[in-house]
Design a protein around this motif. Structure first.
Motif, PDB file in Angstrom:
ATOM      1  N   ARG A  27      21.103  22.280  27.015  1.00  0.00           N
ATOM      2  CA  ARG A  27      21.273  22.513  25.455  1.00  0.00           C
ATOM      3  C   ARG A  27      21.143  24.169  24.490  1.00  0.00           C
ATOM      4  NH1 ARG A  27      25.727  19.144  22.919  1.00  0.00           N
ATOM      5  NH2 ARG A  27      24.817  17.259  23.951  1.00  0.00           N
ATOM      6  N   LYS A  28      19.968  23.945  24.453  1.00  0.00           N
ATOM      7  CA  LYS A  28      19.355  24.447  23.174  1.00  0.00           C
ATOM      8  C   LYS A  28      19.125  26.266  24.000  1.00  0.00           C
ATOM      9  CE  LYS A  28      15.118  24.857  22.529  1.00  0.00           C
ATOM     10  NZ  LYS A  28      13.654  23.953  22.584  1.00  0.00           N
ATOM     11  N   MET A  29      18.936  26.070  25.453  1.00  0.00           N
ATOM     12  CA  MET A  29      18.857  27.501  26.308  1.00  0.00           C
ATOM     13  C   MET A  29      20.355  27.773  26.619  1.00  0.00           C
ATOM     14  SD  MET A  29      16.032  28.043  26.956  1.00  0.00           S
ATOM     15  CE  MET A  29      14.590  28.245  27.718  1.00  0.00           C
ATOM     16  N   ALA A  30      21.574  27.181  26.495  1.00  0.00           N
ATOM     17  CA  ALA A  30      22.751  27.750  27.652  1.00  0.00           C
ATOM     18  C   ALA A  30      22.895  28.356  26.195  1.00  0.00           C
ATOM     19  CB  ALA A  30      23.428  26.483  27.625  1.00  0.00           C
ATOM     20  N   MET A  31      22.572  27.770  24.664  1.00  0.00           N
ATOM     21  CA  MET A  31      23.420  28.462  23.145  1.00  0.00           C
ATOM     22  C   MET A  31      22.247  29.660  23.541  1.00  0.00           C
ATOM     23  SD  MET A  31      25.405  26.263  22.464  1.00  0.00           S
ATOM     24  CE  MET A  31      25.691  26.416  21.123  1.00  0.00           C
ATOM     25  N   PRO A  39      27.301  39.318  23.825  1.00  0.00           N
ATOM     26  CA  PRO A  39      28.011  39.697  24.130  1.00  0.00           C
ATOM     27  C   PRO A  39      27.612  41.758  25.030  1.00  0.00           C
ATOM     28  CG  PRO A  39      28.022  40.032  21.961  1.00  0.00           C
ATOM     29  CD  PRO A  39      27.428  39.017  22.225  1.00  0.00           C
ATOM     30  N   ASP A  40      28.336  41.811  26.535  1.00  0.00           N
ATOM     31  CA  ASP A  40      27.547  42.508  26.980  1.00  0.00           C
ATOM     32  C   ASP A  40      26.246  42.707  26.977  1.00  0.00           C
ATOM     33  OD1 ASP A  40      30.212  43.605  27.487  1.00  0.00           O
ATOM     34  OD2 ASP A  40      29.839  44.992  25.265  1.00  0.00           O
ATOM     35  N   ASN A  41      25.626  41.759  27.209  1.00  0.00           N
ATOM     36  CA  ASN A  41      23.901  41.678  26.766  1.00  0.00           C
ATOM     37  C   ASN A  41      23.967  40.887  28.902  1.00  0.00           C
ATOM     38  OD1 ASN A  41      21.426  41.104  27.776  1.00  0.00           O
ATOM     39  ND2 ASN A  41      21.111  40.437  25.151  1.00  0.00           N
ATOM     40  N   LYS A  42      23.359  42.120  29.868  1.00  0.00           N
ATOM     41  CA  LYS A  42      23.679  41.507  31.467  1.00  0.00           C
ATOM     42  C   LYS A  42      22.199  40.711  31.279  1.00  0.00           C
ATOM     43  CE  LYS A  42      26.431  43.232  34.314  1.00  0.00           C
ATOM     44  NZ  LYS A  42      27.739  42.031  34.622  1.00  0.00           N
ATOM     45  N   GLU A  43      20.898  40.953  30.601  1.00  0.00           N
ATOM     46  CA  GLU A  43      20.228  40.138  30.754  1.00  0.00           C
ATOM     47  C   GLU A  43      20.253  38.865  30.453  1.00  0.00           C
ATOM     48  OE1 GLU A  43      16.186  41.421  29.036  1.00  0.00           O
ATOM     49  OE2 GLU A  43      15.285  39.680  29.592  1.00  0.00           O
ATOM     50  N   ALA A  44      21.090  38.778  29.282  1.00  0.00           N
ATOM     51  CA  ALA A  44      21.226  36.958  28.737  1.00  0.00           C
ATOM     52  C   ALA A  44      22.270  37.014  29.856  1.00  0.00           C
ATOM     53  CB  ALA A  44      21.975  37.115  27.641  1.00  0.00           C
ATOM     54  N   GLU A  45      22.692  37.226  30.412  1.00  0.00           N
ATOM     55  CA  GLU A  45      24.214  36.635  31.213  1.00  0.00           C
ATOM     56  C   GLU A  45      23.334  35.917  32.822  1.00  0.00           C
ATOM     57  OE1 GLU A  45      27.372  39.327  32.010  1.00  0.00           O
ATOM     58  OE2 GLU A  45      27.637  38.198  34.105  1.00  0.00           O
ATOM     59  N   GLU A  46      22.716  36.853  32.724  1.00  0.00           N
ATOM     60  CA  GLU A  46      21.615  36.727  33.991  1.00  0.00           C
ATOM     61  C   GLU A  46      21.061  35.060  33.830  1.00  0.00           C
ATOM     62  OE1 GLU A  46      21.532  37.176  37.450  1.00  0.00           O
ATOM     63  OE2 GLU A  46      23.366  38.386  36.281  1.00  0.00           O
ATOM     64  N   LYS A  47      20.410  35.062  32.724  1.00  0.00           N
ATOM     65  CA  LYS A  47      19.452  34.068  31.996  1.00  0.00           C
ATOM     66  C   LYS A  47      20.376  33.075  31.834  1.00  0.00           C
ATOM     67  CE  LYS A  47      15.351  34.881  30.906  1.00  0.00           C
ATOM     68  NZ  LYS A  47      15.366  36.345  30.365  1.00  0.00           N
ATOM     69  N   PHE A  48      21.424  33.245  31.290  1.00  0.00           N
ATOM     70  CA  PHE A  48      22.947  31.733  31.177  1.00  0.00           C
ATOM     71  C   PHE A  48      22.964  30.994  32.861  1.00  0.00           C
ATOM     72  CE2 PHE A  48      27.443  30.356  30.892  1.00  0.00           C
ATOM     73  CZ  PHE A  48      26.258  29.530  29.507  1.00  0.00           C
ATOM     74  N   LYS A  49      23.302  31.873  33.504  1.00  0.00           N
ATOM     75  CA  LYS A  49      23.624  31.302  35.060  1.00  0.00           C
ATOM     76  C   LYS A  49      22.256  31.183  35.473  1.00  0.00           C
ATOM     77  CE  LYS A  49      26.408  34.889  36.223  1.00  0.00           C
ATOM     78  NZ  LYS A  49      27.381  36.655  36.593  1.00  0.00           N
ATOM     79  N   ALA A  54      20.046  25.425  36.528  1.00  0.00           N
ATOM     80  CA  ALA A  54      18.048  24.544  36.502  1.00  0.00           C
ATOM     81  C   ALA A  54      19.249  23.659  36.440  1.00  0.00           C
ATOM     82  CB  ALA A  54      17.649  25.853  35.870  1.00  0.00           C
ATOM     83  N   TYR A  55      20.200  23.364  35.437  1.00  0.00           N
ATOM     84  CA  TYR A  55      20.625  22.062  34.746  1.00  0.00           C
ATOM     85  C   TYR A  55      21.068  21.532  36.102  1.00  0.00           C
ATOM     86  CZ  TYR A  55      22.293  18.866  31.943  1.00  0.00           C
ATOM     87  OH  TYR A  55      22.950  17.304  31.383  1.00  0.00           O
ATOM     88  N   SER A  56      22.382  22.241  36.955  1.00  0.00           N
ATOM     89  CA  SER A  56      22.970  21.515  37.255  1.00  0.00           C
ATOM     90  C   SER A  56      22.182  20.282  38.838  1.00  0.00           C
ATOM     91  CB  SER A  56      23.446  22.368  38.180  1.00  0.00           C
ATOM     92  OG  SER A  56      23.819  22.974  39.447  1.00  0.00           O
ATOM     93  N   VAL A  57      21.457  21.540  38.784  1.00  0.00           N
ATOM     94  CA  VAL A  57      20.195  20.502  40.034  1.00  0.00           C
ATOM     95  C   VAL A  57      19.285  19.156  38.992  1.00  0.00           C
ATOM     96  CG1 VAL A  57      18.173  20.707  41.447  1.00  0.00           C
ATOM     97  CG2 VAL A  57      20.044  22.420  41.389  1.00  0.00           C
ATOM     98  N   LEU A  58      18.460  19.954  37.946  1.00  0.00           N
ATOM     99  CA  LEU A  58      17.680  18.868  37.160  1.00  0.00           C
ATOM    100  C   LEU A  58      18.529  18.118  36.697  1.00  0.00           C
ATOM    101  CD1 LEU A  58      14.360  20.630  35.800  1.00  0.00           C
ATOM    102  CD2 LEU A  58      15.051  19.522  37.781  1.00  0.00           C
ATOM    103  N   SER A  59      19.844  17.437  36.590  1.00  0.00           N
ATOM    104  CA  SER A  59      20.573  16.737  35.608  1.00  0.00           C
ATOM    105  C   SER A  59      21.179  15.567  36.928  1.00  0.00           C
ATOM    106  CB  SER A  59      21.902  17.544  35.197  1.00  0.00           C
ATOM    107  OG  SER A  59      22.672  17.851  35.610  1.00  0.00           O
ATOM    108  N   ASP A  60      21.336  16.184  38.295  1.00  0.00           N
ATOM    109  CA  ASP A  60      21.652  15.350  38.978  1.00  0.00           C
ATOM    110  C   ASP A  60      20.357  13.884  39.458  1.00  0.00           C
ATOM    111  OD1 ASP A  60      22.207  14.404  42.267  1.00  0.00           O
ATOM    112  OD2 ASP A  60      24.521  15.567  41.965  1.00  0.00           O
TER     113      ASP A  60
END
Ligand SMILES: [Zn+2]
Ligand SMILES: [Zn+2]
Length: 395
Positions: A27-31, A39-49, A54-60
């Motif tokens: 939640r913290k990282m995604a926010m 906006p328009d921050n490629k690096e943040a976009e990559e981090k967001f993905k 990471a969460y999709s794996v670790l939450s399952d």
């Protein structure tokens, strides 16, 4: 995939972290990296993905166990096990655009609502989806921020298609449940791997997640149910807005993009750009200004007129006023519509030394200078400061 970071590292947690710790780290990282905040921050976009992956794996629990045992090979879609990394993230394409926190919540709910957990797919994915928020900048003058104003703003946004009332279906035709996904909006694929059956979920390619298919699309919106339109709105700027901040934000509830499947529309955020004033500064509800006075006014006192934002203001200068003194005019500041209070006007006096005196005036000053000084005011000892302040004025 060469320097793929460890999923625990991505979320900033230790291996063996609890379910709650994983959830709260996500939640913290995604926010933090959410595209709406960057906006328009490629690096943040990559981090967001990266964070989402990471969460999709670790939450399952299933995938987490495989990841813990086999690393990326256990979950990497490129390794041929189908699943975690890429699939199921179809929805993220939308983040590049203007999807707001509403959209974020939807994605968030998609993760927590059991979509990846196991038995029940879909969750509320095909339920009401809140419309995206819109952010727009608006320039306003210093006076408009102080006194409030009604201003028109034009914005281009998606609005519900008037032809089909947002259904996307041509008049008289109907929608029916998508045969590919049975109306869930998501499809599940199961792949047999050496680690057992791997299940993955992705947005239904037939209905694009809506759960419905249209017989004949509306010609106006080509089945989208919404059209781009430039609309004009009147924005009510409250008096005293911003409390002296340069870029306060006004929120217009429900003026964002329309929702889907009966979801609420998003909000419109207007970031105000308050222009500076030539004479006045503002801090909170107080106004600040500087006035020049001469030696006689400072010594003997006087009443001067200050040209205010809307009216003339009388400022009484007490006799014996020292250079650099700030006088407070109570109630002559900004009236704040929100708090109902009115600030003060702070007037700094700067002593201006005359430069072109007549011979007569010079003679009078000489006589004054030769007269015995009865009382030495304390502030006049600070000669250097005194001259600094006068200099400020001329700058
Ligand atoms: Zn339409
Ligand atoms: Zn479908």
């Amino acid at each position: 995939m060469a320097d793929k970071r460890d999923y625990y590292e991505v979320l900033g947690i230790q291996k063996g972290a609890s379910e709650d710790e994983i959830k709260s780290a996500f939640r913290k990282m995604a926010m933090k990296y959410h595209p709406d905040r960057n906006p328009d921050n490629k690096e943040a976009e990559e981090k967001f993905k990266e964070v989402n992956e990471a969460y999709s794996v670790l939450s399952d629990p299933d995938k987490k166990e495989k990841y813990d045992r086999f690393g990326f090979a256990g979950v990497d879609p490129n390794a041929g096990f189908g699943g975690a990394g890429g699939s199921g993230f179809g929805g993220f394409g939308g983040f590049g655009g203007g999807s707001g926190f509403g959209g974020f919540e939807d994605i968030f709910n998609m993760f927590t609502g059991g979509g990846f957990g196991g038995n029940s797919y879909g969750g509320n994915y095909n339920g009401p989806v809140e419309g995206a928020d819109i952010q727009q900048r608006m320039n306003i003058s210093f006076e408009e921020a102080v006194f409030g104003a009604k201003k028109k703003i034009k914005l281009t946004k998606n609005v519900e298609c008037a032809s089909c009332h947002g259904t996307g279906a041509k008049d008289g035709t109907s929608k029916h449940t998508c045969p590919s996904c049975g109306g869930r909006g998501q499809v599940e694929t199961v792949q047999q791997t050496i680690l057992g059956a791997m299940r993955s979920v992705r947005t239904c390619p037939t209905c694009h997640g809506t759960g419905e298919v249209i017989d004949i699309p509306c010609p106006e919106c080509k089945g989208a149910g919404k059209v781009r339109k430039t609309v004009e709105l009147t924005v009510d700027i409250p008096a005293g807005v911003g409390g002296g901040q340069n870029s306060p934000v006004l929120t217009l509830r429900g003026q964002g993009e329309p929702g889907r499947n009966g979801g609420q529309p998003g909000d419109l955020y207007i970031v105000l750009n308050i222009q500076p004033h030539k004479v006045f500064d503002r801090s909170g509800d107080d106004l600040y200004t500087t006035i020049p006075i001469n030696f006689t006014q400072a010594a003997l006192g006087d009443e001067v007129t200050i040209k205010g934002l809307r009216e003339n203001i009388t400022c009484k200068i007490p006799s014996g006023t020292q250079p650099g003194t700030t006088l407070r005019l109570r109630g002559k500041g900004v009236r704040n519509a929100r708090t109902g209070r009115t600030g003060d006007m702070m007037v700094k006096v700067n002593l201006v030394v005359p430069t072109n005196l007549t011979d007569g005036q010079k003679e009078l000053l000489r006589q004054f200078g030769e007269a015995p000084v009865v009382e030495q005011p304390p502030a006049s000892k600070k000669k250097s400061k005194w001259s600094d302040k006068v200099k400020d004025f001329f700058d």
